[in-house]
Design a protein around this motif. Structure first.
Motif, PDB file in Angstrom:
ATOM      1  N   ALA A 125       0.872  -1.509  -0.591  1.00 49.97           N
ATOM      2  CA  ALA A 125       0.112  -0.191  -0.258  1.00 49.97           C
ATOM      3  C   ALA A 125       0.919   1.225  -0.035  1.00 49.97           C
ATOM      4  CB  ALA A 125      -1.242  -0.039   1.275  1.00 49.97           C
ATOM      5  N   ALA A 126       1.611   1.039   0.899  1.00 55.56           N
ATOM      6  CA  ALA A 126       2.656   2.524   1.038  1.00 55.56           C
ATOM      7  C   ALA A 126       3.742   2.601  -0.412  1.00 55.56           C
ATOM      8  CB  ALA A 126       3.606   2.061   1.299  1.00 55.56           C
ATOM      9  N   ALA A 127       3.907   1.796  -0.950  1.00 57.22           N
ATOM     10  CA  ALA A 127       4.421   1.055  -2.727  1.00 57.22           C
ATOM     11  C   ALA A 127       3.547   1.971  -3.681  1.00 57.22           C
ATOM     12  CB  ALA A 127       4.880   0.470  -2.817  1.00 57.22           C
ATOM     13  N   GLY A 128       1.995   1.910  -3.781  1.00 54.33           N
ATOM     14  CA  GLY A 128       1.421   3.067  -4.557  1.00 54.33           C
ATOM     15  C   GLY A 128       0.338   1.726  -4.411  1.00 54.33           C
ATOM     16  N   LEU A 129       0.202   0.435  -4.017  1.00 57.60           N
ATOM     17  CA  LEU A 129      -0.894   0.191  -4.020  1.00 57.60           C
ATOM     18  C   LEU A 129      -2.334   0.299  -4.148  1.00 57.60           C
ATOM     19  CD1 LEU A 129      -2.219  -3.397  -5.236  1.00 57.60           C
ATOM     20  CD2 LEU A 129      -2.205  -3.477  -2.390  1.00 57.60           C
ATOM     21  N   ASP A 130      -3.138   0.195  -5.284  1.00 57.96           N
ATOM     22  CA  ASP A 130      -4.522   0.881  -4.627  1.00 57.96           C
ATOM     23  C   ASP A 130      -5.381   0.547  -4.602  1.00 57.96           C
ATOM     24  OD1 ASP A 130      -4.090   3.521  -6.914  1.00 57.96           O
ATOM     25  OD2 ASP A 130      -3.196   1.623  -8.217  1.00 57.96           O
ATOM     26  N   GLY A 131      -5.424  -0.847  -4.195  1.00 61.59           N
ATOM     27  CA  GLY A 131      -7.048  -1.787  -3.735  1.00 61.59           C
ATOM     28  C   GLY A 131      -6.443  -3.237  -3.342  1.00 61.59           C
ATOM     29  N   ILE A 132      -7.550  -3.827  -2.718  1.00 62.11           N
ATOM     30  CA  ILE A 132      -7.438  -5.052  -2.332  1.00 62.11           C
ATOM     31  C   ILE A 132      -8.636  -5.970  -3.080  1.00 62.11           C
ATOM     32  CG2 ILE A 132      -5.332  -5.561  -1.396  1.00 62.11           C
ATOM     33  CD1 ILE A 132      -7.469  -5.128   1.597  1.00 62.11           C
ATOM     34  N   GLU A 133      -8.835  -6.829  -3.210  1.00 64.71           N
ATOM     35  CA  GLU A 133      -9.902  -7.349  -3.627  1.00 64.71           C
ATOM     36  C   GLU A 133     -10.589  -8.403  -2.657  1.00 64.71           C
ATOM     37  OE1 GLU A 133     -10.733 -10.575  -7.708  1.00 64.71           O
ATOM     38  OE2 GLU A 133      -9.648 -11.094  -6.241  1.00 64.71           O
ATOM     39  N   VAL A 134     -11.338  -8.122  -1.616  1.00 62.11           N
ATOM     40  CA  VAL A 134     -12.107  -8.600  -0.333  1.00 62.11           C
ATOM     41  C   VAL A 134     -13.676  -9.579  -1.095  1.00 62.11           C
ATOM     42  CG1 VAL A 134     -13.438  -8.219   1.384  1.00 62.11           C
ATOM     43  CG2 VAL A 134     -11.647  -6.425   0.557  1.00 62.11           C
ATOM     44  N   ASP A 135     -14.476  -9.060  -1.854  1.00 70.15           N
ATOM     45  CA  ASP A 135     -15.237 -10.414  -1.590  1.00 70.15           C
ATOM     46  C   ASP A 135     -14.963 -11.399  -3.079  1.00 70.15           C
ATOM     47  OD1 ASP A 135     -17.529  -9.254   0.156  1.00 70.15           O
ATOM     48  OD2 ASP A 135     -17.495  -8.126  -1.460  1.00 70.15           O
ATOM     49  N   HIS A 136     -14.432 -12.484  -2.413  1.00 65.93           N
ATOM     50  CA  HIS A 136     -13.875 -12.935  -3.593  1.00 65.93           C
ATOM     51  C   HIS A 136     -14.397 -14.990  -2.782  1.00 65.93           C
ATOM     52  CE1 HIS A 136     -10.582 -15.960  -5.374  1.00 65.93           C
ATOM     53  NE2 HIS A 136     -11.201 -15.027  -6.595  1.00 65.93           N
ATOM     54  N   MET A 137     -14.917 -15.814  -3.712  1.00 65.70           N
ATOM     55  CA  MET A 137     -15.014 -16.833  -3.275  1.00 65.70           C
ATOM     56  C   MET A 137     -13.730 -18.020  -2.615  1.00 65.70           C
ATOM     57  SD  MET A 137     -14.828 -19.625  -6.484  1.00 65.70           S
ATOM     58  CE  MET A 137     -15.411 -20.463  -6.182  1.00 65.70           C
ATOM     59  N   ASP A 138     -12.601 -17.037  -2.661  1.00 67.23           N
ATOM     60  CA  ASP A 138     -11.782 -17.970  -1.603  1.00 67.23           C
ATOM     61  C   ASP A 138     -11.097 -17.099  -0.415  1.00 67.23           C
ATOM     62  OD1 ASP A 138     -11.742 -19.639  -3.927  1.00 67.23           O
ATOM     63  OD2 ASP A 138      -9.355 -19.496  -4.294  1.00 67.23           O
ATOM     64  N   HIS A 139     -11.718 -16.530  -0.207  1.00 64.34           N
ATOM     65  CA  HIS A 139     -12.994 -15.319   1.503  1.00 64.34           C
ATOM     66  C   HIS A 139     -13.579 -16.535   1.969  1.00 64.34           C
ATOM     67  CE1 HIS A 139      -9.780 -12.563  -0.661  1.00 64.34           C
ATOM     68  NE2 HIS A 139      -8.991 -13.574  -0.483  1.00 64.34           N
ATOM     69  N   ASP A 140     -13.552 -16.456   3.347  1.00 62.80           N
ATOM     70  CA  ASP A 140     -14.474 -16.097   4.060  1.00 62.80           C
ATOM     71  C   ASP A 140     -15.317 -15.600   4.739  1.00 62.80           C
ATOM     72  OD1 ASP A 140     -12.905 -16.465   6.021  1.00 62.80           O
ATOM     73  OD2 ASP A 140     -13.404 -18.095   6.696  1.00 62.80           O
ATOM     74  N   GLU A 141     -16.633 -15.265   5.086  1.00 64.28           N
ATOM     75  CA  GLU A 141     -17.547 -14.189   5.795  1.00 64.28           C
ATOM     76  C   GLU A 141     -16.222 -13.788   6.745  1.00 64.28           C
ATOM     77  OE1 GLU A 141     -18.556 -10.922   5.492  1.00 64.28           O
ATOM     78  OE2 GLU A 141     -19.704 -12.675   4.373  1.00 64.28           O
ATOM     79  N   PRO A 142     -14.988 -14.255   7.703  1.00 64.24           N
ATOM     80  CA  PRO A 142     -14.188 -13.798   8.664  1.00 64.24           C
ATOM     81  C   PRO A 142     -13.403 -13.094   8.096  1.00 64.24           C
ATOM     82  CG  PRO A 142     -15.119 -15.548   9.495  1.00 64.24           C
ATOM     83  CD  PRO A 142     -15.817 -16.105   8.143  1.00 64.24           C
ATOM     84  N   THR A 143     -13.304 -14.175   7.089  1.00 63.33           N
ATOM     85  CA  THR A 143     -11.836 -12.979   5.890  1.00 63.33           C
ATOM     86  C   THR A 143     -12.030 -12.103   5.331  1.00 63.33           C
ATOM     87  OG1 THR A 143     -10.895 -15.089   5.662  1.00 63.33           O
ATOM     88  CG2 THR A 143     -10.103 -13.604   4.658  1.00 63.33           C
ATOM     89  N   ARG A 144     -13.315 -11.410   5.066  1.00 66.98           N
ATOM     90  CA  ARG A 144     -13.483 -10.817   4.602  1.00 66.98           C
ATOM     91  C   ARG A 144     -13.675  -9.976   5.489  1.00 66.98           C
ATOM     92  NH1 ARG A 144     -18.690 -13.599   0.950  1.00 66.98           N
ATOM     93  NH2 ARG A 144     -17.452 -15.204   0.078  1.00 66.98           N
ATOM     94  N   ALA A 145     -13.954  -9.830   6.464  1.00 65.10           N
ATOM     95  CA  ALA A 145     -14.702  -8.112   7.515  1.00 65.10           C
ATOM     96  C   ALA A 145     -13.091  -8.199   8.048  1.00 65.10           C
ATOM     97  CB  ALA A 145     -14.730  -9.086   8.441  1.00 65.10           C
ATOM     98  N   ARG A 146     -12.054  -9.182   7.824  1.00 62.41           N
ATOM     99  CA  ARG A 146     -10.271  -8.303   8.325  1.00 62.41           C
ATOM    100  C   ARG A 146     -10.273  -7.878   6.940  1.00 62.41           C
ATOM    101  NH1 ARG A 146      -6.099 -11.087   7.535  1.00 62.41           N
ATOM    102  NH2 ARG A 146      -6.546 -13.188   6.676  1.00 62.41           N
TER     103      ARG A 146
END
Ligand code: AMP
Ligand code: FE
Ligand code: FE
Ligand code: ZN
Length: 285
Positions: A211-232
């Motif tokens: 993020a500090a190097a300029g990353l714009d975003g992260i993919e949060v809602d994805h089939m390989d993330h369970d609900e607690p992972t998405r919240a985190r």
């Protein structure tokens, strides 16, 4: 607005041609779809033609999913709306893509050593003109009856990271990838950053450095993330000032997810297109 920012075609390891992907996205009622083939822009021309031929108002976001590695852990960086002709990024894409061929041949050799009657010709036929990868090798294993599904080939026994027939490929440093994509006017989103079932993931501290190097975003809602992972991940995105996206990672019949199964907030999509200077989304005129 229904926006799906991650989908694959036959230009890499999806099973829809770029034109079919566009038509299927329109049929699903999507307003925006991103074409994000692994390490290639090879599907752009066909997908753009298909969008222009549509009656409806589908918008195509051109992109790619760049293969990266950090400290021995493979990761995927989504890149959107960069200039596909920018030579430095184009050369890096080509390096990664070209190395996929000897690497796939290496996996075929390992499988043959393990007694599987797979051939390079078979894998090359399945991959066609696409950027060749493990899912093509996995489809060959399904054809041979070695495993039942593509997913079943991603185990220690076969093709998972570090598995018996796994061979590494050339991958980019993600910090370089962020810089290169920015240099080509694009925007970066770290794909499925916590998809633990695919192998090792990188720690949150490393995401903070990206993020500090300029990353714009992260993919949060994805089939390989369970609900607690998405919240985190949603909390992490807020803390680091990153955009949070959602997407299907559609691969046609090679994976179970449907187009539009997860979607991105329209405001987040607008911010991505606002930041991008390398290309504009394509719409029917
Ligand atoms: P490669 O880029 O050749 O190393 O292959 C990585 C691709 O394999 C990913 O983009 C996914 O499409 C697919 N893949 C990775 N892990 C799995 C899995 N557990 N099940 C099904 N497909 C997977
Ligand atoms: Fe894939
Ligand atoms: Fe991926
Ligand atoms: Zn993907």
């Amino acid at each position: 607005m229904r926006i799906d920012l991650h989908a694959h075609s036959t230009a890499s390891d999806g099973t829809d041609t770029p034109a079919e992907l566009v038509r299927n996205a329109a049929a699903e009622g999507l307003d925006v779809v991103a074409l994000t083939d692994h390490d290639t822009v090879g599907g752009y021309a066909e997908a753009a033609d298909a969008v222009r031929a549509l009656d409806g108002a589908l918008t195509l976001v051109t992109g790619a999913e760049l293969s990266c590695r950090l400290g021995g852990t493979s990761l995927h960086m989504l890149a959107y709306l960069f200039d596909p002709a920018e030579p430095t990024l184009a050369a890096e894409r080509e390096l990664v893509r070209d190395d996929r061929v000897p690497r796939a041949k290496g996996m075929v050799a390992r499988l043959r050593d393990l007694g599987v009657p797979i051939t390079w010709e078979q894998v090359a036929r399945i991959a066609g003109n696409g950027s060749v990868g493990r899912p093509h090798v996995a489809s060959a294993l399904v054809e041979l009856g070695v495993v039942e599904t593509v997913s079943d080939a991603f185990t220690e026994e076969w093709l998972a990271d570090g598995g018996r027939a796994y061979v590494e490929k050339h991958e980019l440093d993600p910090f370089d990838a962020i810089r290169l994509v920015k240099g080509a006017g694009g925007v970066t989103v770290f794909a499925h950053p916590a998809a633990a079932k695919r192998g090792r993931t990188i720690p949150e501290a490393a995401i903070a450095e990206l993020a500090a190097a300029g990353l714009d975003g992260i993919e949060v809602d994805h089939m390989d993330h369970d609900e607690p992972t998405r919240a985190r991940l949603r909390a992490l995105a807020a803390e680091l000032g990153l955009l949070a996206t959602g997407s299907s990672d559609y691969h046609g019949s090679r994976k179970s997810c449907r187009l539009g199964e997860y979607t991105t907030d329209p405001e987040v999509y607008r911010e991505i297109s606002r930041r991008a200077t390398g290309a504009v989304p394509i719409t029917a005129i």
